[in-house]
Structures are given as structure tokens and as C-alpha cells.
Scaffold this motif. Structure first.
Motif, PDB file in Angstrom:
ATOM      1  N   LEU A  62       0.874  -1.175   0.000  1.00 24.70           N
ATOM      2  CA  LEU A  62       0.000   0.000   0.000  1.00 24.70           C
ATOM      3  C   LEU A  62       0.906   1.218   0.000  1.00 24.70           C
ATOM      4  CD1 LEU A  62      -2.551  -1.101   2.774  1.00 24.70           C
ATOM      5  CD2 LEU A  62      -2.503  -1.739   0.345  1.00 24.70           C
ATOM      6  N   PRO A  63       1.210   1.788  -1.184  1.00 20.23           N
ATOM      7  CA  PRO A  63       2.203   2.856  -1.272  1.00 20.23           C
ATOM      8  C   PRO A  63       1.682   4.178  -0.726  1.00 20.23           C
ATOM      9  CG  PRO A  63       1.185   2.510  -3.396  1.00 20.23           C
ATOM     10  CD  PRO A  63       0.653   1.434  -2.501  1.00 20.23           C
ATOM     11  N   SER A  64       2.615   5.081  -0.442  1.00 15.06           N
ATOM     12  CA  SER A  64       2.273   6.379   0.119  1.00 15.06           C
ATOM     13  C   SER A  64       2.816   7.483  -0.769  1.00 15.06           C
ATOM     14  CB  SER A  64       2.873   6.509   1.529  1.00 15.06           C
ATOM     15  OG  SER A  64       2.701   7.810   2.032  1.00 15.06           O
ATOM     16  N   GLY A  65       1.938   8.407  -1.185  1.00 15.81           N
ATOM     17  CA  GLY A  65       2.369   9.567  -1.945  1.00 15.81           C
ATOM     18  C   GLY A  65       1.470  10.745  -1.612  1.00 15.81           C
ATOM     19  N   TYR A  66       2.021  11.798  -1.026  1.00 11.64           N
ATOM     20  CA  TYR A  66       1.186  12.892  -0.528  1.00 11.64           C
ATOM     21  C   TYR A  66       0.368  13.537  -1.649  1.00 11.64           C
ATOM     22  CZ  TYR A  66      -0.242  17.441   1.169  1.00 11.64           C
ATOM     23  OH  TYR A  66      -0.975  18.542   1.475  1.00 11.64           O
ATOM     24  N   ALA A  67       1.018  13.876  -2.759  1.00 10.20           N
ATOM     25  CA  ALA A  67       0.325  14.583  -3.839  1.00 10.20           C
ATOM     26  C   ALA A  67      -0.445  13.638  -4.748  1.00 10.20           C
ATOM     27  CB  ALA A  67       1.339  15.383  -4.662  1.00 10.20           C
ATOM     28  N   LEU A  68      -0.268  12.342  -4.553  1.00 11.24           N
ATOM     29  CA  LEU A  68      -0.813  11.350  -5.485  1.00 11.24           C
ATOM     30  C   LEU A  68      -1.741  10.399  -4.746  1.00 11.24           C
ATOM     31  CD1 LEU A  68       2.626  10.486  -7.112  1.00 11.24           C
ATOM     32  CD2 LEU A  68       0.949  12.104  -7.989  1.00 11.24           C
ATOM     33  N   GLY A  69      -2.985  10.343  -5.151  1.00  6.37           N
ATOM     34  CA  GLY A  69      -3.853   9.295  -4.658  1.00  6.37           C
ATOM     35  C   GLY A  69      -4.364   9.488  -3.248  1.00  6.37           C
ATOM     36  N   ILE A  70      -4.617   8.363  -2.556  1.00  9.62           N
ATOM     37  CA  ILE A  70      -5.274   8.383  -1.257  1.00  9.62           C
ATOM     38  C   ILE A  70      -4.320   7.918  -0.165  1.00  9.62           C
ATOM     39  CG2 ILE A  70      -7.561   8.080  -2.260  1.00  9.62           C
ATOM     40  CD1 ILE A  70      -7.435   5.137  -1.600  1.00  9.62           C
ATOM     41  N   ASP A  71      -4.707   8.159   1.092  1.00  7.97           N
ATOM     42  CA  ASP A  71      -3.826   7.891   2.231  1.00  7.97           C
ATOM     43  C   ASP A  71      -3.709   6.393   2.510  1.00  7.97           C
ATOM     44  OD1 ASP A  71      -2.398   8.971   4.721  1.00  7.97           O
ATOM     45  OD2 ASP A  71      -3.898   7.612   5.566  1.00  7.97           O
ATOM     46  N   SER A  72      -2.488   5.940   2.700  1.00  3.40           N
ATOM     47  CA  SER A  72      -2.245   4.503   2.862  1.00  3.40           C
ATOM     48  C   SER A  72      -2.728   3.981   4.213  1.00  3.40           C
ATOM     49  CB  SER A  72      -0.753   4.206   2.687  1.00  3.40           C
ATOM     50  OG  SER A  72       0.028   4.947   3.605  1.00  3.40           O
ATOM     51  N   THR A  73      -2.521   4.739   5.295  1.00  5.43           N
ATOM     52  CA  THR A  73      -2.909   4.247   6.611  1.00  5.43           C
ATOM     53  C   THR A  73      -4.431   4.178   6.744  1.00  5.43           C
ATOM     54  OG1 THR A  73      -0.889   5.185   7.565  1.00  5.43           O
ATOM     55  CG2 THR A  73      -2.646   4.596   9.086  1.00  5.43           C
ATOM     56  N   ALA A  74      -5.123   5.214   6.304  1.00  3.97           N
ATOM     57  CA  ALA A  74      -6.583   5.183   6.344  1.00  3.97           C
ATOM     58  C   ALA A  74      -7.121   4.048   5.475  1.00  3.97           C
ATOM     59  CB  ALA A  74      -7.146   6.526   5.883  1.00  3.97           C
ATOM     60  N   PHE A  75      -6.508   3.846   4.307  1.00  2.00           N
ATOM     61  CA  PHE A  75      -6.947   2.761   3.427  1.00  2.00           C
ATOM     62  C   PHE A  75      -6.739   1.407   4.097  1.00  2.00           C
ATOM     63  CE2 PHE A  75      -6.112  -0.525   0.293  1.00  2.00           C
ATOM     64  CZ  PHE A  75      -7.229  -0.427  -0.524  1.00  2.00           C
ATOM     65  N   ALA A  76      -5.584   1.204   4.726  1.00  4.86           N
ATOM     66  CA  ALA A  76      -5.300  -0.074   5.387  1.00  4.86           C
ATOM     67  C   ALA A  76      -6.336  -0.380   6.456  1.00  4.86           C
ATOM     68  CB  ALA A  76      -3.903  -0.054   5.989  1.00  4.86           C
ATOM     69  N   ALA A  77      -6.686   0.617   7.257  1.00  4.80           N
ATOM     70  CA  ALA A  77      -7.676   0.405   8.309  1.00  4.80           C
ATOM     71  C   ALA A  77      -9.030   0.039   7.722  1.00  4.80           C
ATOM     72  CB  ALA A  77      -7.791   1.653   9.173  1.00  4.80           C
ATOM     73  N   ALA A  78      -9.371   0.644   6.578  1.00  9.86           N
ATOM     74  CA  ALA A  78     -10.669   0.381   5.966  1.00  9.86           C
ATOM     75  C   ALA A  78     -10.738  -0.983   5.300  1.00  9.86           C
ATOM     76  CB  ALA A  78     -10.990   1.478   4.950  1.00  9.86           C
ATOM     77  N   VAL A  79      -9.653  -1.377   4.633  1.00 12.78           N
ATOM     78  CA  VAL A  79      -9.694  -2.622   3.858  1.00 12.78           C
ATOM     79  C   VAL A  79      -9.367  -3.846   4.712  1.00 12.78           C
ATOM     80  CG1 VAL A  79      -7.286  -2.850   3.035  1.00 12.78           C
ATOM     81  CG2 VAL A  79      -9.203  -3.427   1.500  1.00 12.78           C
ATOM     82  N   ALA A  80      -8.711  -3.653   5.838  1.00  6.00           N
ATOM     83  CA  ALA A  80      -8.259  -4.786   6.647  1.00  6.00           C
ATOM     84  C   ALA A  80      -9.360  -5.786   6.958  1.00  6.00           C
ATOM     85  CB  ALA A  80      -7.605  -4.280   7.938  1.00  6.00           C
ATOM     86  N   PRO A  81     -10.537  -5.359   7.443  1.00  5.34           N
ATOM     87  CA  PRO A  81     -11.558  -6.362   7.783  1.00  5.34           C
ATOM     88  C   PRO A  81     -12.196  -7.039   6.578  1.00  5.34           C
ATOM     89  CG  PRO A  81     -12.410  -4.134   8.127  1.00  5.34           C
ATOM     90  CD  PRO A  81     -10.948  -3.996   7.843  1.00  5.34           C
ATOM     91  N   LEU A  82     -11.918  -6.556   5.376  1.00  6.64           N
ATOM     92  CA  LEU A  82     -12.461  -7.172   4.168  1.00  6.64           C
ATOM     93  C   LEU A  82     -11.570  -8.287   3.640  1.00  6.64           C
ATOM     94  CD1 LEU A  82     -13.608  -3.958   2.226  1.00  6.64           C
ATOM     95  CD2 LEU A  82     -14.870  -5.302   3.937  1.00  6.64           C
ATOM     96  N   THR A  83     -10.322  -8.333   4.106  1.00  7.90           N
ATOM     97  CA  THR A  83      -9.374  -9.337   3.613  1.00  7.90           C
ATOM     98  C   THR A  83      -9.495 -10.623   4.405  1.00  7.90           C
ATOM     99  OG1 THR A  83      -7.591  -8.561   5.079  1.00  7.90           O
ATOM    100  CG2 THR A  83      -7.777  -7.519   2.910  1.00  7.90           C
ATOM    101  N   GLU A  84      -8.972 -11.702   3.816  1.00  7.19           N
ATOM    102  CA  GLU A  84      -9.056 -13.009   4.459  1.00  7.19           C
ATOM    103  C   GLU A  84      -7.695 -13.562   4.857  1.00  7.19           C
ATOM    104  OE1 GLU A  84     -11.260 -15.675   2.016  1.00  7.19           O
ATOM    105  OE2 GLU A  84     -13.106 -14.475   2.096  1.00  7.19           O
TER     106      GLU A  84
END
Length: 365
Positions: A62-84
Motif C-alpha cells: 500500500l504505497p504512500s504519496g502525498y500529492a498522489l492518490g489516497i492515504d495509505s494508513t486510512a486505506f489499510a484500516a478500511a480494507v483490513a476487515p475485508l481481507t481473508e
């Protein structure tokens, strides 16, 4: 989780095979041609992550780029319970967040994942603030040391150049009670010294097999002088098709609408666009043949429109497996792969390559 053994890697120790979630606006059908349907978003990056989980990948960056795309930490927290089963390799920029809070976030996400968090340490500049390379890496080392201490559940009493902190660890701990593996890459001497001192997995970008072997040997020596050992990962793009000709045609199609000015503008967007690693990727392009191949099945055309990892393994399933095996013999324990578009190439790798690899997540320390 373990994949099926076989192919060129039969009988060898398993390696970790990871995919790439493209959080940093790095997904295209044609390099340099923006496609709103492939832009970084919660929906698009979630779909890539869940596809990699279904396909059997061991981890996903889950890469991190301030000017590019979305936040990696917030994304990880959101997607974590969806993974197996898949691990999340969460990129975090050292110096960007307050250390005690960062440790608590990492521990919480690891708990949500059931112990499947890994951490990609980033030493780039903090958005809005620049720092020369040498002090930036000194800052990175201090942050890595203190972050590990907190995630190991130990109190901190650290008074350094960049970190001045005396604090007990947060009550929130990782599932294991220990710091997740720290993945870290960098090509400058300062970066290599940081990795030798504090990383668990040293990440390198695409290079010739001999070049990767030299990097592994150098890093083993540096870590050994500190009484430490490292594992080694290779971050590379990949283009696999049923035949070699189809793969090379797909590579040519990918850059068929790219002009040099657009490519240069894309490369300049990254905060690490002048790093030693980026310079090495440029050297690979300069040494390549007229079709962009630095050596057999190593194509550098992707680097025309990308600041970071700038080459791809291109070929038939047998050729891709043979190339991965060559890198394994050079000392690589893990691969972080990607391809364009990321969802489609993820499915191809899952179909043509993963079933023939002996793969599993890297062991925890």
C-alpha cells in the motif's frame, strides 16, 4: 498460506509474492494517458487488494504519496476487515506522524488484520519540508528504532538528533506483541547503512540479475558487521502473456501513446525523483537495447513514465518463472510485483505464475 510448489522453484525454500495496490495514482492502460476509471480511489484500490487476496498473493504493498492518490494508513484500516489471508505492507513516511500515535495506529491495524501487518518504511521528504539526504536518513534511523521499541511493547527513553522522547508504550499492542517486519529500501550509502542497522527486509528495485546479486552481497556484509541478518525483496513490474511474442507486444502497446515530455513530468511528481535508486533506473534505460531490454526479459520502458521502480519482467509464464528463479538464486526472498492495469495483470499472474511457485509469507522475526 502457501502456494503450490513446482515450476523452476521446485524444492527450494518458499518466497513471499506480493502485489501492488496503486494507491498513488499509478494505474494505466497506456502509460501517461490518464484514465478516470483507473485513478486511485477507495473502490479501485479495494478491488485490487481483494483480487490479490483471492488470487493467493502473500502480501500487498500500500504505497504512500502525498500529492498522489489516497492515504495509505486510512486505506489499510478500511480494507483490513475485508481481507481473508493476505498481509498488508503499509508504507509510512518517517517523520510525518507523531511516533506514539503512529505506533498505536500500526498496532490497531495489526489487530484488525489478525496479525497480518507488515510495514514499508519510507525515508522521503515530508510534504512541505525538505531535508538533505544525510540528515534525512539519520532521522529515519531514529524513527525506526523508536517505532520498533514501542511496537515491541517496551518503554522509550530516547534523546537523539530528531527524536526526544520518554514514554511508556501504548496499551494497544500488535497481536504478537512484537513489531511487524520492517521493509526498507534505498541505494545511497546512507540508506544502505540504515537498512543494515534497523530493517528486517531490504528492498531493491529492478536491476540485472548480476546487479541484484551485488546489492545482496553488499547488504549482507553491512548487516553482518552489525551482527544482524537481512532478508531481501525485489520490487518489479511484470508483464506475462501466454507467449513471449504476446508479452513483448503488450509491453510495446503499454508505451505506445507516451511522449517524452509527459513521461518526464510524471517522473518529477515523486518526492524521491532525484534519489540514487532513481538514477540507477535511468542507467538501466541508457544501457538497454533499441527495444528497451537491459538483459533477457528485463524491459526498462516503464521507467520512461515512472520515478520509482522502472523496469518489468516481460515474457511467457516459463520465462517469467525462470527470471524470478534467477533472482532467487541471487538471494531474493520476496517479490513485490505490479503490472498495468493492476487488476488485469494481477489476475494473469494469479493464473499463469503463482500456481507454479512455492510461496508463502516471510517468517516473522
Amino acid at each position: 498460506m502457501s502456494g503450490s510448489s513446482g515450476g523452476t522453484a521446485k524444492g527450494s525454500a518458499p518466497v513471499e509474492v506480493a502485489w501492488f495496490a496503486a494507491l498513488c495514482d499509478d494505474d494505466y492502460e497506456f502509460l501517461g494517458v490518464a484514465d478516470p476509471g483507473l485513478a486511485s480511489s477507495w473502490e479501485h484500490c479495494r478491488n485490487i487488494t481483494l483480487a490479490a487476496d483471492r488470487q493467493g498473493f502473500d502480501n500487498i504493498l500500500l504505497p504512500s504519496g502525498y500529492a498522489l492518490g489516497i492515504d495509505s494508513t486510512a486505506f489499510a484500516a478500511a480494507v483490513a476487515p475485508l481481507t481473508e489471508r493476505i498481509q498488508l505492507l503499509l508504507a509510512v513516511r518517517m517523520g510525518e506522524l507523531w511516533l506514539p500515535q503512529l505506533a498505536r495506529q500500526m498496532a490497531t491495524i495489526d489487530r484488525v488484520l489478525g496479525g497480518r501487518l507488515t510495514i514499508n518504511i519510507i525515508s522521503s521528504d515530508i510534504p512541505g519540508r525538505t531535508l538533505d539526504s544525510e540528515p534525512r536518513y539519520r532521522r529515519t534511523l531514529e524513527w525506526m528504532q523508536v517505532l520498533r521499541t514501542l511496537l515491541d511493547g517496551r518503554s522509550v527513553d530516547f534523546h537523539g538528533e530528531f527524536v526526544d522522547l520518554a514514554i511508556d508504550p501504548p496499551r494497544a499492542t500488535t497481536l504478537s506483541g512484537r513489531c511487524p517486519p520492517l521493509y526498507f529500501g534505498g541505494f545511497s550509502d546512507a540508506a544502505r547503512e540504515v537498512a543494515a542497522a534497523a530493517a528486517d527486509v531490504f528492498l531493491t528495485w529492478p536491476d540485472t540479475v548480476a546487479g541484484v546479486g551485488r546489492t545482496v552481497a553488499d547488504m549482507r556484509s553491512r548487516a553482518g558487521r552489525r551482527g544482524r541478518t537481512l532478508r531481501f525483496g525485489l520490487r518489479s513490474h511484470v508483464i506475462v502473456r501466454p507467449t513471449a511474442g504476446e508479452a513483448r507486444s503488450a509491453a510495446a502497446r503499454l508505451v505506445s501513446r507516451l511522449d517524452d515530455e509527459t513521461g518526464a513530468a510524471i517522473r518529477r511528481q515523486s518526492l524521491d525523483s532525484t534519489s540514487a535508486g532513481v538514477r540507477r533506473q535511468a542507467e538501466l534505460r541508457e544501457m538497454s537495447d533499441a527495444d528497451g531490454y537491459a538483459e533477457e526479459n528485463l524491459w526498462t520502458g516503464i521507467g520512461r513514465a515512472r520515478s520509482g521502480a522502472g523496469a518489468a519482467i516481460v515474457g511467457s509464464p516459463d520465462e517469467v518463472l525462470a527470471k524470478l528463479d534467477a533472482y532467487r538464486r541471487a538471494g531474493i526472498d520476496a517479490f513485490i510485483l505490479s503490472g498495468y492495469p493492476h487488476l488485469a495483470e494481477c489476475e494473469r499472474i494469479g493464473r499463469f505464475v503463482l500456481p507454479r511457485l512455492n510461496h508463502a509469507p516471510l517468517p516473522r522475526n
